[in-house]
Structures are given as C-alpha cells and as structure tokens.
Design an enzyme around this catalytic site. Sequence first.
Site, PDB file in Angstrom:
ATOM      1  N   LYS A   1       0.985  -1.255   0.209  1.00  0.00           N
ATOM      2  CA  LYS A   1       0.335   0.122   0.043  1.00  0.00           C
ATOM      3  C   LYS A   1       0.262   0.867   0.103  1.00  0.00           C
ATOM      4  O   LYS A   1       1.787   1.002   0.517  1.00  0.00           O
ATOM      5  CB  LYS A   1      -0.543  -0.089   0.956  1.00  0.00           C
TER       6      LYS A   1
ATOM      7  N   ARG B   1     -10.703   0.479  15.095  1.00  0.00           N
ATOM      8  CA  ARG B   1     -11.163   1.201  13.808  1.00  0.00           C
ATOM      9  C   ARG B   1     -12.013   0.693  12.967  1.00  0.00           C
ATOM     10  O   ARG B   1     -13.487   1.268  12.036  1.00  0.00           O
ATOM     11  CB  ARG B   1      -9.237   1.314  12.834  1.00  0.00           C
TER      12      ARG B   1
ATOM     13  N   MET C   1      13.223  24.013   2.608  1.00  0.00           N
ATOM     14  CA  MET C   1      12.094  23.202   1.526  1.00  0.00           C
ATOM     15  C   MET C   1      13.044  22.340   0.772  1.00  0.00           C
ATOM     16  O   MET C   1      13.212  21.718   0.413  1.00  0.00           O
ATOM     17  CB  MET C   1      11.589  23.927   0.646  1.00  0.00           C
TER      18      MET C   1
ATOM     19  N   TYR D   1      16.758  29.823   8.491  1.00  0.00           N
ATOM     20  CA  TYR D   1      15.707  30.408   9.309  1.00  0.00           C
ATOM     21  C   TYR D   1      15.828  30.111  11.096  1.00  0.00           C
ATOM     22  O   TYR D   1      15.760  29.116  11.252  1.00  0.00           O
ATOM     23  CB  TYR D   1      14.698  29.379   8.658  1.00  0.00           C
TER      24      TYR D   1
HETATM   25  C1  LIG Z   1      -0.513  -1.811   6.891  1.00  0.00           C
HETATM   26  C2  LIG Z   1      -0.701  -2.826   7.477  1.00  0.00           C
HETATM   27  C3  LIG Z   1      -0.717  -4.530   7.138  1.00  0.00           C
HETATM   28  C4  LIG Z   1       1.410  -4.044   7.452  1.00  0.00           C
HETATM   29  O1  LIG Z   1       1.841  -3.046   8.504  1.00  0.00           O
HETATM   30  P1  LIG Z   1       2.892  -3.445   9.135  1.00  0.00           P
HETATM   31  O2  LIG Z   1       3.939  -3.162  10.453  1.00  0.00           O
HETATM   32  O3  LIG Z   1       3.653  -2.872   7.492  1.00  0.00           O
HETATM   33  O4  LIG Z   1       3.934  -5.011   8.878  1.00  0.00           O
HETATM   34  C5  LIG Z   1      -0.493  -5.836   7.846  1.00  0.00           C
HETATM   35  N1  LIG Z   1      -2.228  -5.598   8.258  1.00  0.00           N
HETATM   36  C6  LIG Z   1      -2.797  -4.548   7.906  1.00  0.00           C
HETATM   37  C7  LIG Z   1      -4.383  -4.596   8.291  1.00  0.00           C
HETATM   38  C8  LIG Z   1      -2.507  -3.594   7.608  1.00  0.00           C
HETATM   39  O5  LIG Z   1      -3.115  -2.443   6.953  1.00  0.00           O
END
Ligand SMILES: *Cc1c(COP(=O)(O)O)cnc(C)c1O
Length: 360
Positions: A35, A130, A298, A250
């Site tokens: 992802k 969640r 930046m 800055y």
């Molecule tokens: C992102 C995610 C993972 C992977 O988690 P990591 O800590 O990056 O291994 C696994 N399961 C779900 C539901 C996730 O959203």
Amino acid sequence: MSRPTQFTIDLQALCENARTLKRLAGPRSTMAVVKADAYGHGAVPCAKALAPLVDAFAVAIGEEAIALREAGINLPILVLQGPHSRQEAQVMSSAGLWPAISSERQIDWLEQSGVQFERVWMKCDTGMHRLGFMPHEIASARSRLTTHSANDIVLMSHFADAETPDSTLTERQLTRWHEVSDASSSGSFSNSAATTGQIATRENWIRLGYSLYGGSLVALPEKFSLKPVMQFESRIASVRWIDVGESIGYGGRWVARRRSRIATIPVGYGDGYPRAARDGTPIGTQEGIVLLAGKVSMDMITADITDLPVLNFGSPVTLWGNSPSIDEVAGHCDSIGYELCTRITQRAPRRFHHVTSDRH
Ligand SMILES: *Cc1c(COP(=O)(O)O)cnc(C)c1O
C-alpha cells in the site's frame, strides 16, 4: 550535472528480506503489503520483484489494486479497506480482487450487486477499534457472506501494539482472536511486528509491510537480519566557515559555540526530509556521522562538519538507509520510519537496483 539527490531502491535487498521473513513465517502463507506505493518504495517494481516469493499482495484501497493489475501483477491482491461503494464492489469483483469486508453495509453492497468472490477476507475487531465486526457479530456476517457472495472466507484481525513486549492490549486481542477463530478455518492476524517478534497466533497467513522494506520496530531473533531497501542520498553542495555566535538557517535556531565548518546539502522537506528534524539528527558520510544544524528548509539542510575536515564539496551523504537507519532519523523528529518513507515526494528520482542473481 543535475542535483545529486536520489533514492536508491535495492530490490535485491527487498527479496532477501522476503526470504528471511519467510523463514520466520514457517508454514504460513506470506502476503506482501504494498500500500501507499509500497511505503514509498514503488509499488509496481517492488511487486514485480516480490511476485516469485510471496503468495499474495495487499493494498489499502481499490485504486492501488487496479494499478497493480494494469501493470501485469496477476497474484491475488487483498484490498484492506474493501469497497467504499456498491459500484466499487463490482469493480473489485471484475478485477478478481479479494476484498476485506468489515461492515454489514459492505455485505449489503455485495448482495445488491450480485457479485461472487473467490475469496473474501472478513475483518474482526479484536481491540484496534477502527474497522471490523465485533466478535459477537462474526457468525452472522460469515453466514451472510458464504450464502451470497463468497466461496471462501479468511478471518483477519490487526494488532494495535505488537511491537510492545508483554502488551496487555496484545494479550486481550489474542484472547478474543482465539474465541472467534477456529483451527479448521483460515485466519490472518500478524503484521511485521507480530511476525518478527514471534507472537504466538493461530493463523495461516501473515501480512508483511514495513519489515519487507528493512525496517523493524522489534529486535529480530538471532541469525535473522533485515536490510534497508531505501537509501536516501545526496552530496555536499557548499561548505563555509562561520564564527562563534553566528547562526544558521531560518530563525537562527542553531548557534555556533565554536568556529564551525558548515555543509549545505541540497535536500529538504520538498523531497520528504522531515521538517520536524531537530538539531543533532544524524546524517551519514563515508567518514562517519555528522549532525543536522539549523532548521530544515524546503530545498536544503545544513550540517556541522567541523570534526570531519576531509568532507568537502561533492562528498556523498546518506540522509537515511544503512547509516543512519530510517528509524534513527524518525526518532529525531517525533515520527516513525513508516511515515518518513511514505512521505517522500516525486522530486528526487528513485533509482532501482534490480535483482541480479537468481539465488533462492
Ligand atoms: C499496513 C497493514 C499491515 C502491514 O503492517 P506492517 O506493520 O507494515 O507489517 C498489515 N495488516 C493491515 C490490516 C495493514 O493495514
């Protein structure tokens, strides 16, 4: 010559990490989580490199899965958020994706559109709170799904605190998991931290994200190690001496307490180097670590190189990678490595080192 700032993505290291993690996983099937553009590493090249080594991929949203399909990725792809509408349920079914289903509303969409999935993942809320069905809702959701929409179901849940040893939250989640999962059906609970920390879970799938890219929030068992896949590199573009009492950048945050030699490096928050980085954030050089001095701009950062006189115009620096690690840098800016790699921008090129040998 163009700006020497770049991300090197070592796909060989990615594959070695996958092999290491598979040894830890034992008989469990492995899902690679790609992802958010593979946590900033490039979803398509990473998925192509990993395809021979893993059993499936996971992404957060439908668009990410479709992009992988369009790039020719044919392994199963789990969409962790499932459909966000009835129409999207149809799209996911036509693309042959596995949706993760976590609400009665999503089941309604599957039923209304009359789609049939080879496999549906059903999310149980064991304590993250969640998404997902509460443990007492699992049985009826399962029966609705198997009656109308799914040939096969994998029950899944997600750890909220797997990186903390002896977490009471993890214990509570495991107790609930063992109440809802049964030995005869498929299940998936472990993320990277649960896998590398070897939390004992009844499951036959693990979902690996951050650890594949070489990051780790827990110490690995002996003889297991992971390699950082991303090297964030640049070169010193300017060097100057400043007098005691002069400040840099800055707001004049960093003030010289001795006559100091300052290097300017052409990278900044416009590339994803975190603006929150404090004075003293480590920066790697071939001679050792130097420290960030002054606020991140930046397009530029500044470092105190007084103690390493051989450093000069053109000397290579590592913002994160082997040394310092992305997790070390994150520790200096109230963040985590996950956020740093995910937030890199498109301005600096990503150069991919492809898999060269065919070692298994
Ligand atoms: C992102 C995610 C993972 C992977 O988690 P990591 O800590 O990056 O291994 C696994 N399961 C779900 C539901 C996730 O959203």
